[in-house]
Design an enzyme around this catalytic site. Structure first.
Site, PDB file in Angstrom:
ATOM      1  N   ARG A  55      -2.026  10.438   0.335  1.00  0.00           N
ATOM      2  CA  ARG A  55      -2.889  11.045  -0.395  1.00  0.00           C
ATOM      3  C   ARG A  55      -3.626   9.875  -1.482  1.00  0.00           C
ATOM      4  O   ARG A  55      -4.807   9.862  -1.736  1.00  0.00           O
ATOM      5  CB  ARG A  55      -2.482  12.247  -1.293  1.00  0.00           C
ATOM      6  CG  ARG A  55      -2.374  13.497  -0.560  1.00  0.00           C
ATOM      7  CD  ARG A  55      -0.915  14.364  -0.893  1.00  0.00           C
ATOM      8  NE  ARG A  55       0.126  13.791  -0.461  1.00  0.00           N
ATOM      9  CZ  ARG A  55       0.486  14.013   0.580  1.00  0.00           C
ATOM     10  NH1 ARG A  55       0.026  15.007   1.613  1.00  0.00           N
ATOM     11  NH2 ARG A  55       1.638  13.195   1.246  1.00  0.00           N
ATOM     12  N   LYS A  84       5.387 -13.413   4.232  1.00  0.00           N
ATOM     13  CA  LYS A  84       5.808 -14.937   4.082  1.00  0.00           C
ATOM     14  C   LYS A  84       6.148 -15.362   2.905  1.00  0.00           C
ATOM     15  O   LYS A  84       6.580 -16.680   2.605  1.00  0.00           O
ATOM     16  CB  LYS A  84       4.504 -15.905   4.294  1.00  0.00           C
ATOM     17  CG  LYS A  84       3.810 -15.401   5.513  1.00  0.00           C
ATOM     18  CD  LYS A  84       2.681 -16.527   5.714  1.00  0.00           C
ATOM     19  CE  LYS A  84       1.322 -15.792   6.028  1.00  0.00           C
ATOM     20  NZ  LYS A  84       0.015 -16.409   5.990  1.00  0.00           N
ATOM     21  N   ARG A 105       0.315   0.220  -5.589  1.00  0.00           N
ATOM     22  CA  ARG A 105       1.586   1.050  -5.411  1.00  0.00           C
ATOM     23  C   ARG A 105       2.658  -0.212  -5.001  1.00  0.00           C
ATOM     24  O   ARG A 105       2.609  -0.541  -4.027  1.00  0.00           O
ATOM     25  CB  ARG A 105       1.564   2.121  -4.266  1.00  0.00           C
ATOM     26  CG  ARG A 105       2.838   2.686  -4.130  1.00  0.00           C
ATOM     27  CD  ARG A 105       2.813   4.044  -3.180  1.00  0.00           C
ATOM     28  NE  ARG A 105       2.333   5.112  -4.153  1.00  0.00           N
ATOM     29  CZ  ARG A 105       2.009   6.441  -3.569  1.00  0.00           C
ATOM     30  NH1 ARG A 105       2.354   6.609  -2.651  1.00  0.00           N
ATOM     31  NH2 ARG A 105       1.528   7.250  -4.475  1.00  0.00           N
TER      32      ARG A 105
HETATM   33  N1   CP Z   1       1.373  12.509  -4.193  1.00  0.00           N
HETATM   34  C1   CP Z   1       1.312  11.295  -3.638  1.00  0.00           C
HETATM   35  O1   CP Z   1       1.597  10.366  -4.472  1.00  0.00           O
HETATM   36  O2   CP Z   1       1.065  11.121  -2.220  1.00  0.00           O
HETATM   37  P1   CP Z   1       1.132   9.918  -1.383  1.00  0.00           P
HETATM   38  O3   CP Z   1       2.526   9.357  -1.567  1.00  0.00           O
HETATM   39  O4   CP Z   1       0.887  10.434  -0.110  1.00  0.00           O
HETATM   40  O5   CP Z   1       0.112   9.174  -1.964  1.00  0.00           O
END
Ligand code: CP
Length: 303
Positions: A55, A84, A105
């Site tokens: 998402r 690497k 992320r």
């Molecule tokens: N809610 C959420 O962070 O979903 P994903 O891990 O799929 O990005």
């Protein structure tokens, strides 16, 4: 209110006024989400995902495309030069040459803050370990406001893995800026960290419990989370709490007719699929709201 060039790292960096402004900007994005816009034409968003996502990554990319911008990035760090041995700061100092903003992320707490220190372009924290997921919290608030018409004066319960679930950390911080009653429902071993609970307790009323049954009849919003198996240091500890909460049709019979269920997804078995077709289930609407909220954030930080 100035957002241009700003990083979105933690909900704690924002005032209620600023959050309300983002929610209003998100609402203004509703028509653009269907008809599109060229507001960010010529701008590039890089999505750097060192952890799996469906998402967050795809909705950031969709939001950018709907505003006329473009995207680059990776969904698996193993296909990048990280494999690497390149470190995060060098990765960020490279990507800032290719993009006007970076959605990151990363499995480590503090990673988004570190990236922002090195970056000349805005960093949008798309999940930093078990710490924070601020853009998810904004779409959670947006969903509550859209479904309930308000956030103030609601009774809201967060249920499940409150220790390792990053979405609930950001959401609890955000909710502490509103006039609500917050219920934190989890097994003892998965309680929210004391530091965060104490800082929220200074602002709003909190009740911590392990039983949902007692409070279910009085709450307006039930926010369910997955037990985050991947973040447990000891698999034996996970086995003790696996499947501890299962919300099914019988469970919600004890709730208000107007009770709404939210979940950041992905879900395992904590909400039974039979609930999906009831008016209580709002988690797929919540997913959809991710587009307008991320469109608003991108338009704000990119000026
Ligand atoms: N809610 C959420 O962070 O979903 P994903 O891990 O799929 O990005």
């Amino acid at each position: 209110m100035k957002f241009t060039g700003r990083d979105i790292i933690s909900i704690e960096d924002f005032s209620r006024k600023e959050i309300d402004y983002i929610l209003q900007a998100s609402q203004k994005m509703e028509p653009l989400a269907s008809k599109g816009s060229d507001m960010l034409k010529g701008k590039i968003l890089a999505t750097l995902f060192f952890e799996p996502s469906t998402r967050t990554r795809l909705s950031f990319e969709a939001a950018m495309l709907k505003l006329g911008g473009s995207t680059i990035g990776f969904a698996d760090a193993d296909i990048s030069s990280v494999k690497k041995g390149e470190n995060l700061s060098d990765t960020i100092r490279t990507i800032e040459n290719y993009a006007e903003a970076i959605a990151l992320r990363h499995p480590l707490e503090g990673s988004a803050r570190l990236a922002a220190e090195f970056s000349n372009v805005p960093i949008l924290n798309a999940g930093s370990g078990a710490e924070e997921h601020p853009t998810q919290a904004l779409m959670d608030l947006y969903t509550i406001k859209k479904e309930k018409g308000k956030i103030d004066n609601l009774k809201i319960a967060l249920l499940g893995d409150l220790r390792y679930g990053r979405t609930v950390h950001s959401l609890a911080s955000a909710l502490s800026l509103y006039d609500i009653e917050l219920f934190l429902i989890s097994p003892k071993s998965l309680r929210m960290r004391k530091g965060l609970v104490n800082s929220i307790k200074n602002k709003i009323s909190i009740i911590e419990d392990k039983n949902l049954e007692k409070i279910l009849p009085e709450i307006d919003v039930l926010y369910v989370t997955r037990i985050q198996k991947e973040r447990f240091p000891d698999p034996a500890e996970y086995s003790k709490v696996k499947g501890v909460y299962k919300i099914d049709i019988n469970t919600i019979k004890a709730g208000k007719e107007s009770l709404i269920l939210l979940h950041p997804l992905p879900r395992l078995d904590e909400i039974s699929a039979e609930i999906d077709k009831t008016p209580h289930a709002k988690y797929f609407q919540q997913v959809g709201n991710g587009i307008v909220v991320r469109m608003a954030l991108l338009s704000l930080v990119l000026g």
